[in-house]
Each structure stands twice: as structure tokens, then as C-alpha cells.
Design a protein around this motif. Structure first.
Motif, PDB file in Angstrom:
ATOM      1  N   ALA A   7       0.831  -1.205   0.000  1.00 25.44           N
ATOM      2  CA  ALA A   7       0.000   0.000   0.000  1.00 25.44           C
ATOM      3  C   ALA A   7       0.866   1.257   0.000  1.00 25.44           C
ATOM      4  O   ALA A   7       0.588   2.231  -0.711  1.00 25.44           O
TER       5      ALA A   7
ATOM      6  N   LYS B 155       2.437   1.626  -3.378  1.00 21.59           N
ATOM      7  CA  LYS B 155       1.431   2.088  -4.337  1.00 21.59           C
ATOM      8  C   LYS B 155       1.137   3.577  -4.140  1.00 21.59           C
ATOM      9  O   LYS B 155       1.010   4.339  -5.094  1.00 21.59           O
ATOM     10  N   GLU B 156       1.047   3.985  -2.871  1.00 24.01           N
ATOM     11  CA  GLU B 156       0.791   5.395  -2.553  1.00 24.01           C
ATOM     12  C   GLU B 156       1.937   6.278  -3.047  1.00 24.01           C
ATOM     13  O   GLU B 156       1.719   7.372  -3.574  1.00 24.01           O
TER      14      GLU B 156
ATOM     15  N   GLU C  91       1.709   9.181  -5.769  1.00 27.43           N
ATOM     16  CA  GLU C  91       2.178  10.533  -5.467  1.00 27.43           C
ATOM     17  C   GLU C  91       3.180  11.012  -6.515  1.00 27.43           C
ATOM     18  O   GLU C  91       3.142  12.160  -6.963  1.00 27.43           O
TER      19      GLU C  91
ATOM     20  N   GLU D 186      -7.905   7.729  -7.577  1.00 24.62           N
ATOM     21  CA  GLU D 186      -6.787   6.836  -7.276  1.00 24.62           C
ATOM     22  C   GLU D 186      -6.514   6.773  -5.786  1.00 24.62           C
ATOM     23  O   GLU D 186      -6.172   5.711  -5.239  1.00 24.62           O
ATOM     24  N   GLU D 187      -6.663   7.916  -5.095  1.00 25.62           N
ATOM     25  CA  GLU D 187      -6.458   7.929  -3.650  1.00 25.62           C
ATOM     26  C   GLU D 187      -7.517   7.083  -2.943  1.00 25.62           C
ATOM     27  O   GLU D 187      -7.213   6.338  -2.006  1.00 25.62           O
TER      28      GLU D 187
ATOM     29  N   ALA E 230      -6.741   3.453  -3.477  1.00 28.57           N
ATOM     30  CA  ALA E 230      -5.602   3.019  -2.664  1.00 28.57           C
ATOM     31  C   ALA E 230      -6.024   2.775  -1.208  1.00 28.57           C
ATOM     32  O   ALA E 230      -5.540   1.842  -0.552  1.00 28.57           O
ATOM     33  N   LYS E 231      -6.954   3.602  -0.716  1.00 25.70           N
ATOM     34  CA  LYS E 231      -7.423   3.425   0.657  1.00 25.70           C
ATOM     35  C   LYS E 231      -8.214   2.134   0.832  1.00 25.70           C
ATOM     36  O   LYS E 231      -8.164   1.484   1.864  1.00 25.70           O
TER      37      LYS E 231
END
Length: 228
Positions: free
Chosen positions: A28, A31-32, A36, A222-223, A226-227
Motif C-alpha cells: 500500500a 502504491k501510494e 504521489e 486513485e487515492e 488506494a485506501k
């Protein structure tokens, strides 16, 4: 012994779950970080594109301004060829008390400069070539100060400052209707081109704004993914 075995199995399971959670957290985080990095690259690109669009709009506006100025200069050149010398304050001063702005003669009176190939300008001044003047060489191009009344060939005219000149020849040779129409067309074309370039710059800015909004929406999606 059974209890010890069961405890060992629980410990092993717990360790596996912790390892799995750790791997998932690392994935995670990775990926974050990638999101970014991608978002930063997209924002940098959008910023560069906006700067390019703004620079192009400024260049178009400057070019339109230059072309409008050049069109005005060209129209003036078409209407009046050659460089002229201002005659403000020169010429033969009228010492009489007459209010007449012109007098008819076949030739210039003694001491009065003659202007040939002349035309009356819109401000009332007269442009032509002077002769018989102590201040100028015969044939010099000149422009008088505004005269009183209308310029008529074969007459002595007086300027508002009191100078007198004899206008040789017939009717004045002011700007022709064709020259006036050409000047008007040039101005209209320059104005039309300026409006078109402004519209194109506005369209480019609106497209860039839509692109920025789409990038922001994509980043938020996308955020959220990802969460989850």
C-alpha cells in the motif's frame, strides 16, 4: 503437550498474519508513493502546459498589437508618401489686418513661399514641396500648421499662426476615397485578426482548465482506490 502444540500453532498463525499485514502495508505504501510520484509528474506537466499556453497567448496579443500598429502605419504611408518637415512658425507672416484666409493669384506674390504637389490633411494642415523660402531648400517636403479655411489651388492661404503660402496648381490632392477605404479595411482586418487570436487563446485556456479538473478528479479516484 497438546496445549503447547496448540499454542505453537497459534503463534505461527499470528506471525503469518503479522507478516501478511506487513507485506500489505508495504504494498500500500509503495502504491501510494507511486501514485504521489505520478500525481506530481502530472501536476508539473499541467503547470508547464499552462505556462506555455499563457506565453503563447501573450505572444499572440503582442503580435496582434504590432500588426495593428503596422497596418495603421502602412495606411498612413499609402495616404502620404515621403517624409515632411513641419512648417509651424515658418512662412511669410501676414502683416495686414484682412480676415480673408486666401486670395486668388496666378502666381505667388513677392516674398510668399510656393507649395507645389500639395494636399490638405485632415487636421487642416497642407503637405507638399516648398520653394521660394529662405528657410528651406527648393523642393523640400513640408507640412504647414493648420490653415484658415479650405485649401484652394492658385491662392494664397494663411495659417492660424499667421504664415502665408501660395498653393500652386488646381484642386487639393488629399487622400482619395480608395486610400481611405484601404485604411479602413486594414484596420478592420487587424481588429478581426486580434479578436480571432484572443478567442483562440481563451479556448486554449479553457481546455487547459478542463484538463486540470480531469487530472484532479483522477487523482482523487486513485487515492480512494488506494485506501480501499
Amino acid at each position: 503437550e497438546i496445549a503447547a502444540k496448540k499454542e505453537a500453532e497459534l503463534e505461527k498463525k499470528r506471525a503469518a498474519e503479522e507478516a501478511k499485514a506487513k507485506r500489505e502495508a508495504e504494498i500500500a505504501a509503495k502504491k501510494e508513493a507511486e501514485l504521489e510520484k505520478k500525481r506530481a509528474a502530472e501536476e508539473a506537466k499541467a503547470k508547464r502546459d499552462a505556462e506555455i499556453a499563457a506565453k503563447k497567448a501573450a505572444q499572440l496579443a503582442a503580435a496582434a498589437k504590432r500588426e495593428k500598429k503596422q497596418a495603421a502605419q502602412d495606411s498612413v504611408k499609402k495616404a502620404s508618401r515621403g517624409v515632411t518637415i513641419s512648417l509651424f512658425g515658418f512662412g511669410n507672416k501676414d502683416s495686414g489686418d484682412t480676415d480673408s484666409s486666401s486670395s486668388s493669384d496666378s502666381e505667388a506674390p513677392a516674398g510668399v513661399p510656393t507649395i507645389t504637389g500639395w494636399k490638405q490633411n485632415r487636421d487642416g494642415s497642407v503637405t507638399g514641396r516648398i520653394s521660394g523660402s529662405s528657410a528651406f531648400t527648393n523642393g523640400d517636403p513640408v507640412t504647414t500648421s493648420p490653415i484658415v479655411g479650405k485649401a484652394v489651388g492658385g491662392t494664397v492661404v494663411k495659417t492660424k499662426s499667421g504664415s502665408r503660402y501660395f498653393l500652386s496648381g488646381g484642386a487639393p490632392s488629399g487622400p482619395t476615397p480608395a486610400q481611405i477605404a484601404a485604411e479602413k479595411r486594414a484596420q478592420q482586418q487587424a481588429e478581426t485578426k486580434r479578436k480571432q487570436e484572443e478567442a483562440a487563446a481563451k479556448k486554449a485556456a479553457e481546455a487547459e482548465a478542463r484538463k486540470q479538473a480531469a487530472l484532479e478528479k483522477k487523482r482523487q479516484q486513485e487515492e480512494e482506490a488506494a485506501k480501499r
